[in-house]
Every structure is written in structure tokens, then in C-alpha cells.
Scaffold this motif. Structure first.
Motif, short mmCIF file in Angstrom:
data_model
loop_
_atom_site.label_atom_id
_atom_site.label_comp_id
_atom_site.label_asym_id
_atom_site.label_seq_id
_atom_site.Cartn_x
_atom_site.Cartn_y
_atom_site.Cartn_z
N GLN A 148 24.02 40.60 43.60
CA GLN A 148 25.05 39.85 42.88
C GLN A 148 26.44 40.23 43.36
N GLU A 149 26.68 41.52 43.58
CA GLU A 149 27.99 41.95 44.07
C GLU A 149 28.26 41.42 45.47
N GLN A 150 27.23 41.31 46.30
CA GLN A 150 27.43 40.75 47.63
C GLN A 150 27.83 39.28 47.55
N ARG A 151 27.26 38.55 46.60
CA ARG A 151 27.65 37.15 46.40
C ARG A 151 29.11 37.06 45.97
N ILE A 152 29.54 37.99 45.16
CA ILE A 152 30.95 38.01 44.75
C ILE A 152 31.85 38.30 45.95
N LEU A 153 31.45 39.28 46.76
CA LEU A 153 32.23 39.60 47.96
C LEU A 153 32.29 38.43 48.92
N ASP A 154 31.19 37.71 49.05
CA ASP A 154 31.18 36.52 49.91
C ASP A 154 32.15 35.46 49.38
N LEU A 155 32.18 35.32 48.06
CA LEU A 155 33.10 34.36 47.45
C LEU A 155 34.55 34.78 47.66
N ILE A 156 34.82 36.07 47.54
CA ILE A 156 36.16 36.59 47.76
C ILE A 156 36.63 36.27 49.18
N GLU A 157 35.73 36.41 50.14
CA GLU A 157 36.09 36.12 51.54
C GLU A 157 36.27 34.63 51.77
N SER A 158 35.34 33.82 51.28
CA SER A 158 35.40 32.38 51.55
C SER A 158 36.58 31.72 50.84
N GLU A 159 36.96 32.23 49.67
CA GLU A 159 38.07 31.65 48.91
C GLU A 159 39.39 32.36 49.18
N ARG A 160 39.40 33.31 50.12
CA ARG A 160 40.63 34.03 50.51
C ARG A 160 41.32 34.65 49.28
N ILE A 161 40.52 35.35 48.49
CA ILE A 161 41.01 35.94 47.25
C ILE A 161 41.87 37.16 47.55
N ASP A 162 43.02 37.23 46.90
CA ASP A 162 43.93 38.37 47.06
C ASP A 162 43.73 39.44 45.99
N VAL A 163 43.40 39.01 44.77
CA VAL A 163 43.26 39.98 43.68
C VAL A 163 42.14 39.52 42.74
N VAL A 164 41.38 40.50 42.24
CA VAL A 164 40.29 40.26 41.30
C VAL A 164 40.71 40.81 39.94
N GLU A 176 30.66 51.17 45.89
CA GLU A 176 30.75 50.48 47.18
C GLU A 176 31.61 49.22 47.05
N PHE A 177 31.46 48.49 45.96
CA PHE A 177 32.26 47.30 45.72
C PHE A 177 33.74 47.68 45.56
N CYS A 178 33.99 48.68 44.74
CA CYS A 178 35.38 49.12 44.50
C CYS A 178 36.05 49.57 45.78
N ALA A 179 35.30 50.24 46.64
CA ALA A 179 35.87 50.78 47.88
C ALA A 179 36.31 49.67 48.83
N LYS A 180 35.72 48.49 48.70
CA LYS A 180 36.08 47.38 49.59
C LYS A 180 37.38 46.70 49.17
N LEU A 181 37.84 46.96 47.94
CA LEU A 181 39.02 46.26 47.42
C LEU A 181 40.00 47.23 46.76
N PRO A 182 40.44 48.26 47.48
CA PRO A 182 41.34 49.24 46.85
C PRO A 182 42.67 48.61 46.46
N GLY A 183 43.10 48.84 45.23
CA GLY A 183 44.36 48.31 44.76
C GLY A 183 44.36 46.81 44.56
N ARG A 184 43.17 46.20 44.54
CA ARG A 184 43.09 44.74 44.41
C ARG A 184 42.23 44.30 43.23
N ILE A 185 41.79 45.24 42.40
CA ILE A 185 41.00 44.90 41.22
C ILE A 185 41.72 45.43 39.98
N LEU A 186 42.03 44.53 39.04
CA LEU A 186 42.65 44.91 37.78
C LEU A 186 41.63 44.75 36.66
#
Length: 281
Positions: A148-164, A176-186
Motif C-alpha cells: 500500500q505504501e508503494q502505491r502511495i509513493l507511485d502516486l506521489i511520483e506520478s502526480e508530482r506531489i510536493d508535500v503530503v 522506509e516511507f518517511c525516509a523517502k520524504l524528509p521534511g515533506r510530510i506534515l
């Protein structure tokens, strides 16, 4: 024609930083509209945010400023205000924060674009559709958290997401998920951190007989509820209130606090300082 930019930076504190930055902007015919700075004596670091207008483009400014940044050993970012950050909002069963954020995006109160909504439940599909925001139901099946987290990461990439934004998303994200988006998850946590971490914080607070409850907007790290705090909001409570009354009062706190924290992030008003933040208002 002029464009509006925001320059943020942090570096070891020393003489000449403000002079160097303002001189650089003056030589490029920039009009400084707002400038804030802070010297943190404990760490010996200097923080600065400058909002300005100029006819020069971003790439030209970035190339020119890099020389100053090297001289002062700066961590820095230059943002074009014409580019709106793309935001992914994640929610679970409770929708008050999601509803509040979608409304604020719809009326232009937040400098960004609500690009998608993700939930592990199907409940908020109609709410997202009413705001014209794509909805993605991504449930967590038995043993399926990584998928499920990989699907979210794929969506973040395809939709050019800047912040979660975790708008009462009640799943713990993997390290592992948190490490991929440092300073980008609130995240919005429904307590006045560092008190009452983890599950059912209002019930924990009620059991301790507190007279104040709160909500905390913070960046997400691999340490649960330990990320740098961005904003907090509180309300008075008393002995006559039940845990459910605490929960009810907390909904407004959570919505207000999360919106204010996200607004600061989207306006580039937050600079990280180790485990804390510098937030320019």
C-alpha cells in the motif's frame, strides 16, 4: 514584468550575511517586500527568509546566489511564488481536517493545489469529488502495508506531489516511507505534544485530569510523534467534561492547527533547526 520569489537560508552565524544577501538582490534590481531573520545562540546558526520581486528569472538568480551560498556555507532554497506546491491529503475515518483543508484550497486561502486525496477507507470519495479533487481508496490489507505504501509513493511520483498532509490519517507510516520524504510530510496529532503520544490521547488527557488540551502540527519522522513541531493550538477543559467532550472540542483545534501549519509550509516560512523549527510569521 516582475516575478515574486522567496529565498530561505540557514548557515553558521557571522558578520555580513544580511549585507551579502541584500547586496545581491539590489544588484539585480529586486524589490524586497518582506525580510525576517533569527540568530539561534545555542546552535550558533542564522536563519533568514526574504520575499522579493525582480525581472530576473529563477535560474539566473540561483546561479548567481550559489557563489554567496558557498562563501557562507548556506543551506538554501529559492522558490518561485508563481509555482504552487502540489499537495496530497491523506485521511482515515475522521474527515473534519480533510473537509477544512479542501475548503481552504477551494477558496484560495492556501498557496498550493490539492492534487489528490488518499484514504484507507472509501468514506470521503464524495467529499473529494465535490471539491474536484481525485480520490484514491488504498486500503491496507493483511500483510499488505508495504504494498500500500508503494502505491502511495507511485502516486506521489506520478502526480508530482510536493508535500503530503496526514489529516487524521490513522496509519503509522513505515520508517522506509518517511525516509523517502524528509521534511515533506506534515501530521496533525490530537494532543499537545510531547504529552500524550500514541493512541487515544484525549482519553489519556482526561484520565490525568488536565485543564488544557491541544493539537500539534509537526513534521513526520520515523520516530512516532517525535518530529519537529510546527504549530500548536490549545483549549481549556474542566472536570465536568467527558473524554467525548474532549474529542469534540479537539476537532476545531486540529483543523485550525493543521491549516496554519500547512500554510506556513506552503509559504516557505519554516526552516528546520535540528529537532526543532524556526517559523517566520
Amino acid at each position: 514584468m516582475t516575478s515574486q520569489f522567496v529565498l530561505t537560508l540557514s548557515c553558521p552565524d557571522r558578520l555580513g550575511i544580511v549585507y551579502a544577501v541584500s547586496g545581491f538582490l539590489t544588484r539585480r534590481d529586486a524589490n524586497i517586500e518582506d525580510s525576517q531573520q533569527f540568530s539561534e545562540h545555542g546552535s550558533g546558526r542564522f536563519f533568514m527568509r526574504v520575499e522579493f520581486k525582480t525581472a530576473h528569472d529563477r535560474d539566473e538568480l540561483a546561479v548567481g546566489f550559489a557563489e554567496i551560498a558557498r562563501e557562507f556555507h548556506m543551506d538554501w532554497q529559492l522558490h518561485d511564488r508563481a509555482v504552487k506546491p502540489r499537495v496530497l491529503i491523506m485521511a482515515s475515518k475522521q474527515g473534519h481536517c480533510l473537509n477544512d483543508l479542501l475548503y481552504r484550497f477551494r477558496i484560495g486561502a492556501l498557496h498550493g493545489e490539492a492534487a489528490a486525496v488518499v484514504s484507507n477507507h472509501p468514506d470521503w470519495a464524495d467529499l473529494a469529488a465535490s471539491s474536484g479533487v481525485p480520490f484514491h481508496h488504498l486500503p491496507v490489507g493483511p500483510g499488505g502495508k508495504a504494498a500500500q505504501e508503494q502505491r502511495i509513493l507511485d502516486l506521489i511520483e506520478s502526480e508530482r506531489i510536493d508535500v503530503v498532509v496526514l489529516a487524521r490519517y490513522m496509519q503509522i507510516l513505515s520508517p522506509e516511507f518517511c525516509a523517502k520524504l524528509p521534511g515533506r510530510i506534515l501530521n496533525i496529532h490530537h494532543s499537545f505534544l510531547p504529552s500524550f503520544k500514541g493512541a487515544k490521547p484525549y482519553h489519556q488527557a482526561h484520565a490525568r485530569g488536565v485543564k488544557l488540551i491541544g493539537a500539534t502540527c509537526h513534521y513526520v519522522t520515523s520516530d512516532l510523534d517525535e518530529g519537529p513541531i510546527i504549530d500548536q493550538e490549545v483549549a481549556r477543559v474542566d472536570h465536568a467534561m467527558s473524554p467525548e467532550d474532549f474529542v469534540s472540542a479537539g476537532r476545531d483545534l486540529e483543523s485550525t492547527c493543521l491549516a496554519r501549519g500547512l500554510a506556513a509550509h506552503l509559504d516557505q516560512r519554516i526552516l528546520l533547526n535540528g529537532h526543532t523549527t524556526v517559523v517566520f510569521r
